[in-house]
Design an enzyme around this catalytic site. Structure first.
Site, PDB file in Angstrom:
ATOM      1  N   ASN A   8       0.874  -1.174   0.000  1.00 41.96           N
ATOM      2  CA  ASN A   8       0.000   0.000   0.000  1.00 41.96           C
ATOM      3  C   ASN A   8       0.908   1.219   0.000  1.00 41.96           C
ATOM      4  OD1 ASN A   8      -1.853   2.032   0.392  1.00 41.96           O
ATOM      5  ND2 ASN A   8      -2.822   1.125   2.181  1.00 41.96           N
ATOM      6  N   ARG A 101      -2.584  -2.097  -3.584  1.00 43.35           N
ATOM      7  CA  ARG A 101      -3.816  -1.336  -3.402  1.00 43.35           C
ATOM      8  C   ARG A 101      -3.771  -0.116  -4.323  1.00 43.35           C
ATOM      9  NH1 ARG A 101      -5.461   3.127   0.995  1.00 43.35           N
ATOM     10  NH2 ARG A 101      -7.683   3.221   0.551  1.00 43.35           N
ATOM     11  N   HIS A 190     -13.369   2.074  -0.138  1.00 43.69           N
ATOM     12  CA  HIS A 190     -13.281   1.057   0.921  1.00 43.69           C
ATOM     13  C   HIS A 190     -13.817  -0.288   0.434  1.00 43.69           C
ATOM     14  CE1 HIS A 190     -13.450   4.477   4.123  1.00 43.69           C
ATOM     15  NE2 HIS A 190     -12.200   4.179   3.855  1.00 43.69           N
ATOM     16  N   ARG A 251     -12.770  15.055   7.194  1.00 49.93           N
ATOM     17  CA  ARG A 251     -13.591  15.352   6.019  1.00 49.93           C
ATOM     18  C   ARG A 251     -15.028  15.640   6.433  1.00 49.93           C
ATOM     19  NH1 ARG A 251     -11.977   9.907   3.009  1.00 49.93           N
ATOM     20  NH2 ARG A 251      -9.804   9.922   3.697  1.00 49.93           N
ATOM     21  N   GLU A 394      -7.996  -5.655   5.170  1.00 45.51           N
ATOM     22  CA  GLU A 394      -7.910  -5.295   3.760  1.00 45.51           C
ATOM     23  C   GLU A 394      -6.700  -5.933   3.081  1.00 45.51           C
ATOM     24  OE1 GLU A 394      -9.367  -0.972   3.037  1.00 45.51           O
ATOM     25  OE2 GLU A 394      -8.709  -1.051   5.130  1.00 45.51           O
TER      26      GLU A 394
END
Length: 408
Positions: A8, A101, A190, A251, A394
């Site tokens: 990642n 990823r 996601h 956010r 993940e």
């Protein structure tokens, strides 16, 4: 051998994990950060049960060093040095593939894809949709190809799981020609987490994935909720970018678009300032001065008004989405909480589902307070909807998809 290296890559960081797929054990993991920023930091971790010592304790072996790491190629070199010095040996555990990823696959990539020159061109073409993520993901791919030139590299896209969204869910109600020309639509994110958790939830409750209507709440610093019908994503809260939807750490989530016009006209905000405001200075940070839910909960318990309001706004948005997606699915069988906040913040889980008993959702207060790294039920025995906490993984999901591609 069926070991997979999962990568990642961020703009100044590199996370990696070596997974033995026969047992799905993590053999080692690491974080290399501050790449290109003078003095970098590299951490290499081996799970306690992999440490070659007769005096094992239930704690991982962690090594850390600081050094200059000018670019991602150098970062992979640091990773190789860590494997050579601290194990496990890559000669004993050679990766059969590297899984990467990639945040944004647009509508072109709907499944894990072997990296080719054309694939890299397409990832680069999607930079305008994910300017903070795709360039770094591509840098990581190209650096990894130099270090591991003889194994396949597979791109796993965050957006791919949401390619099953129906047009009514992914279409924005703006001029259709403008939307088509500039690729404006909902993509969702996601995806690897939502896919993994929904499949684990089906296994946990012992029912076929194809017959379940599920909600997965991925609540971390970034947060999203997805409605999943029979294993297929049919609605999700993040949109063209990861900014839309739930209140997050920094956010804003959903906001009236006219607010941006207002701030531009009245306060002189340019586009960069608006982007910074909504992505880095909003959410819990904007409301309470911290993006950490633990600090918000502590402030709320101490009577801090800003923290209490931030919590209420956060939960209000969560509950609104749960109700809306319940309606879209026509009922829900399983709700799963996952990621850092979802797995660990019992007050958030309780508040998000409070008052929804008429929908068949009833938490067990004692079960909800239990802390564990394992999947667990937190609903009452009388609840029609099974509510779970399911730890996400993940990296394992990326490794599974990578191995599936390699095996054809």
């Amino acid at each position: 051998m069926s070991d997979i290296l999962v990568v990642n890559s961020g703009s100044s960081s590199l996370k990696y994990q070596l997974i033995e797929m026969a047992t799905e054990r993590t053999l080692a993991s690491g974080l290399i950060e501050r790449i290109g920023e003078g003095v970098g930091r590299a951490v290499h971790t081996i799970p306690w049960d992999e440490v070659p010592s007769v005096d094992r304790v239930d704690a991982p072996s962690i090594t850390e060093r600081e050094l200059s790491i000018p670019d991602h190629v150098a970062a992979f070199g640091v990773m190789l040095e860590a494997f050579a010095a601290h194990g496990p040996s890559l000669s004993s555990h050679p990766p059969v593939a590297v899984g990467h990823r990639v945040v944004h696959g647009g509508k072109r990539f709907f499944e894990p894809t072997v990296v080719t020159d054309l694939v890299k061109i397409n990832i680069a073409d999607l930079v305008e949709l994910a300017p903070l993520h795709n360039p770094a993901n591509l840098q990581g791919i190209e650096a990894a190809e130099q270090v591991f030139p003889d194994v396949p590299h597979v791109a796993v896209f965050d957006t791919a799981f949401h390619q099953t969204l129906p047009p009514a869910a992914y279409t924005y109600a703006i001029d259709a020609e403008v939307a088509e020309r500039y690729r404006v639509r909902r993509y969702g994110f996601h995806g690897t987490s939502h896919k993994y958790v929904s499949e684990q939830a089906a296994l946990f409750v012992g029912r076929p994935l194809a017959e379940l209507r599920q909600l997965v709440l991925h609540l971390g610093n970034g947060a999203s909720i997805t409605a999943i019908d029979g294993g297929r994503s049919v609605e999700t809260s993040m949109g063209m970018t990861p900014l839309e939807g739930l209140v997050m750490g920094t956010r804003s989530g959903d906001i009236d678009p006219a607010v941006l016009v207002h701030l531009h006209r009245r306060a002189g905000y340019d586009f960069d300032a608006l982007d910074t405001l909504l992505n880095k200075r909003s959410g819990l940070l904007g409301l309470a001065g911290t993006n950490d839910v633990r600090d918000v909960l502590a402030g709320r318990a101490a009577g801090d008004a800003a923290a209490s309001l931030a919590f209420d706004v956060y939960v209000h948005r969560l509950k609104a989405y749960v109700g809306a997606y319940f309606a879209q699915l026509g009922g829900v069988d399983v709700i799963s909480f996952t990621a850092g906040v979802g797995e660990n913040a019992a007050p958030v889980r309780a508040a998000a589902l409070a008052g929804l008993e008429r929908l068949g959702i009833e938490l067990d207060a004692a079960r909800n307070e239990v802390r564990s790294r394992e999947a667990r039920v937190i609903s009452s025995d009388a609840s029609e909807v099974v509510v779970l906490v399911v730890p996400t993984n993940e990296e394992l999901e990326i490794a599974r998809q990578t191995l599936a591609v390699v095996r054809g």
